[in-house]
Scaffold this motif. Sequence first.
Motif, PDB file in Angstrom:
ATOM      1  N   LEU A 201      -0.571  -3.009  23.748  1.00  0.00           N
ATOM      2  CA  LEU A 201      -1.524  -3.815  24.503  1.00  0.00           C
ATOM      3  C   LEU A 201      -1.248  -3.686  26.003  1.00  0.00           C
ATOM      4  N   ALA A 202       0.039  -3.730  26.372  1.00  0.00           N
ATOM      5  CA  ALA A 202       0.402  -3.578  27.783  1.00  0.00           C
ATOM      6  C   ALA A 202       0.074  -2.179  28.292  1.00  0.00           C
ATOM      7  N   ALA A 203       0.301  -1.157  27.447  1.00  0.00           N
ATOM      8  CA  ALA A 203      -0.002   0.219  27.852  1.00  0.00           C
ATOM      9  C   ALA A 203      -1.491   0.421  28.094  1.00  0.00           C
ATOM     10  N   LEU A 204      -2.319  -0.395  27.443  1.00  0.00           N
ATOM     11  CA  LEU A 204      -3.770  -0.305  27.627  1.00  0.00           C
ATOM     12  C   LEU A 204      -4.244  -1.106  28.841  1.00  0.00           C
ATOM     13  N   GLY A 205      -3.305  -1.777  29.521  1.00  0.00           N
ATOM     14  CA  GLY A 205      -3.656  -2.486  30.745  1.00  0.00           C
ATOM     15  C   GLY A 205      -3.851  -3.975  30.583  1.00  0.00           C
ATOM     16  N   TYR A 206      -3.600  -4.509  29.379  1.00  0.00           N
ATOM     17  CA  TYR A 206      -3.744  -5.952  29.148  1.00  0.00           C
ATOM     18  C   TYR A 206      -2.353  -6.576  29.216  1.00  0.00           C
ATOM     19  N   THR A 207      -2.068  -7.302  30.292  1.00  0.00           N
ATOM     20  CA  THR A 207      -0.711  -7.796  30.530  1.00  0.00           C
ATOM     21  C   THR A 207      -0.713  -9.328  30.626  1.00  0.00           C
ATOM     22  N   ASP A 208       0.044  -9.881  31.576  1.00  0.00           N
ATOM     23  CA  ASP A 208       0.186 -11.331  31.753  1.00  0.00           C
ATOM     24  C   ASP A 208       0.846 -11.990  30.548  1.00  0.00           C
TER      25      ASP A 208
ATOM     26  N   LEU B 178      -6.856   3.133  17.304  1.00  0.00           N
ATOM     27  CA  LEU B 178      -5.591   3.848  17.189  1.00  0.00           C
ATOM     28  C   LEU B 178      -4.577   3.302  18.195  1.00  0.00           C
ATOM     29  N   LEU B 179      -3.387   2.985  17.705  1.00  0.00           N
ATOM     30  CA  LEU B 179      -2.253   2.608  18.543  1.00  0.00           C
ATOM     31  C   LEU B 179      -1.061   3.463  18.158  1.00  0.00           C
ATOM     32  N   TYR B 180      -0.039   3.486  19.009  1.00  0.00           N
ATOM     33  CA  TYR B 180       1.131   4.328  18.768  1.00  0.00           C
ATOM     34  C   TYR B 180       2.312   3.480  18.288  1.00  0.00           C
ATOM     35  N   GLY B 181       2.989   3.967  17.263  1.00  0.00           N
ATOM     36  CA  GLY B 181       4.172   3.263  16.792  1.00  0.00           C
ATOM     37  C   GLY B 181       4.647   3.799  15.464  1.00  0.00           C
TER      38      GLY B 181
ATOM     39  N   THR C   3       6.196 -13.304  14.452  1.00  0.00           N
ATOM     40  CA  THR C   3       7.372 -12.769  15.131  1.00  0.00           C
ATOM     41  C   THR C   3       7.845 -11.528  14.401  1.00  0.00           C
ATOM     42  N   GLY C   4       8.485 -10.619  15.117  1.00  0.00           N
ATOM     43  CA  GLY C   4       9.032  -9.430  14.476  1.00  0.00           C
ATOM     44  C   GLY C   4       8.844  -8.189  15.315  1.00  0.00           C
ATOM     45  N   MET C   5       9.422  -7.110  14.851  1.00  0.00           N
ATOM     46  CA  MET C   5       9.324  -5.844  15.575  1.00  0.00           C
ATOM     47  C   MET C   5       7.898  -5.313  15.605  1.00  0.00           C
ATOM     48  N   ASP C   6       7.093  -5.668  14.598  1.00  0.00           N
ATOM     49  CA  ASP C   6       5.700  -5.216  14.631  1.00  0.00           C
ATOM     50  C   ASP C   6       4.925  -5.905  15.752  1.00  0.00           C
ATOM     51  N   VAL C   7       5.319  -7.144  16.094  1.00  0.00           N
ATOM     52  CA  VAL C   7       4.700  -7.826  17.231  1.00  0.00           C
ATOM     53  C   VAL C   7       5.070  -7.117  18.530  1.00  0.00           C
ATOM     54  N   ARG C   8       6.345  -6.763  18.673  1.00  0.00           N
ATOM     55  CA  ARG C   8       6.784  -6.050  19.873  1.00  0.00           C
ATOM     56  C   ARG C   8       6.040  -4.710  19.996  1.00  0.00           C
ATOM     57  N   GLN C   9       5.894  -4.014  18.876  1.00  0.00           N
ATOM     58  CA  GLN C   9       5.190  -2.734  18.900  1.00  0.00           C
ATOM     59  C   GLN C   9       3.740  -2.917  19.337  1.00  0.00           C
ATOM     60  N   PHE C  10       3.086  -3.944  18.782  1.00  0.00           N
ATOM     61  CA  PHE C  10       1.691  -4.199  19.160  1.00  0.00           C
ATOM     62  C   PHE C  10       1.582  -4.584  20.631  1.00  0.00           C
ATOM     63  N   GLU C  11       2.453  -5.484  21.105  1.00  0.00           N
ATOM     64  CA  GLU C  11       2.402  -5.914  22.495  1.00  0.00           C
ATOM     65  C   GLU C  11       2.672  -4.759  23.459  1.00  0.00           C
TER      66      GLU C  11
END
Length: 410
Positions: free
Chosen positions: A184-191, A93-96, A173-181
């Motif tokens: 991913l960052a909110a889950l602690g996976y960054t860099d 589950l992810l949010y968006g 590329t696209g807004m769905d990529v931004r939503q997924f990223e």
Amino acid sequence: MAVAVAAVAVGGAIGLDPGGDEDPPPGGRGGTSVEVTRRTLVDQTAVDGTLGHGPEIPLPVKATGTVTWLPQQGDRITRGATVLRVDDRPVTLLYGALPMYRDLGPGDTATPDTSSGPSTAKGADDANDAEKGTDGPAESPGPGAADAPEGNAGTGGTGSTGSTGSTGDTGSTGMDVRQFESNLAALGYTDFTVDDRYTAKTAAAVKRWQKHLGVPETGRIAVGDVVYTSGRITVGRVAVRVGAQASPEALGYTGGERRVTVEASAQDGAWAVRGTRVTVEVPGGEPVEGRVRSVSREMRSAEGADPEGGGKAEGAQDATFTVTIRLLDQSAIGRTERAPVTVRYVSDRKAGVLAVPVAALVALAEGDHGLERAGTEGGFVAVRTGLFAEGMVEVSGRGVRAGMKVRVPE
């Protein structure tokens, strides 16, 4: 002026004063006196509602295969948690707001391809130069990448470039990529940079996430790997069993927040507009402020309606539609999950009117309403009544003014 005096009950009914044998006290009739005040009157209407988690909707699962694990009804699931397992692979589950509609991944230049020569797209070369030396060649596409719709997969394809497509060589590329990223960052996976480009750095973060999930570390996300909702959810119906084929109807869910639903009458439903303020009364608790969040467009037929279209049968109910109300303070309703509640909304409001307690009204012989002046002034003044609300009544008429003292009969 000859008058017959009668106190008006709070409900607005008028009865004749039976009088009494006692003599009135010196200086005037019995009772108390009040002032005519200028104020705002607000009339509220109460309707029945139900506290719960709102209407149930299907969870948009797109994974295909055999269901190998399911949650229980009532389970609460938050971002990053597993909603079910298909072929022993977690669906997360992810949010968006955007649905998961395609596979996501880095460009083809990160994956050796013996069937065609290297890409000559300048944009791809620039992008890969910027990422060179960070992760090395990407691994093969994950499950489902080969079956992605033409132009939608992050493996190249023939889709056009732009905010909702992919460039092939530079990855999805696209807004769905931004939503997924963002998830991913909110889950602690960054860099990596949260933007609308799926780069090699994004793929590296995805591999670390996939390692944590215990799935092949491909750096790619298949369309069935994740599912998006607006926030945390509560599992509703479970429509399949372990061993069955996964489908979009496998699970139902409601929002994580508790909400109130009202079956509003079509005849008296003018109040049901998004944003309308209401007050919700939970049994044993304090009133809680709420807002109308959504109004269903589906109208349910009235019970007992005449099938020939000749109107309602005797005892029939009005047609209804569902109104969903968001509670502004979840903590104010304690731990109650489901309960019948009372919802109050403003049905009428008048500002700056003259008002007195309803009990101050008297019935005049001519059939009108009046007020009895208090003190030595004495006498009666005829008034017109307006809005009745909160035990008060709007009054107007010649000689009625703010500050005037009137008697409330015993």
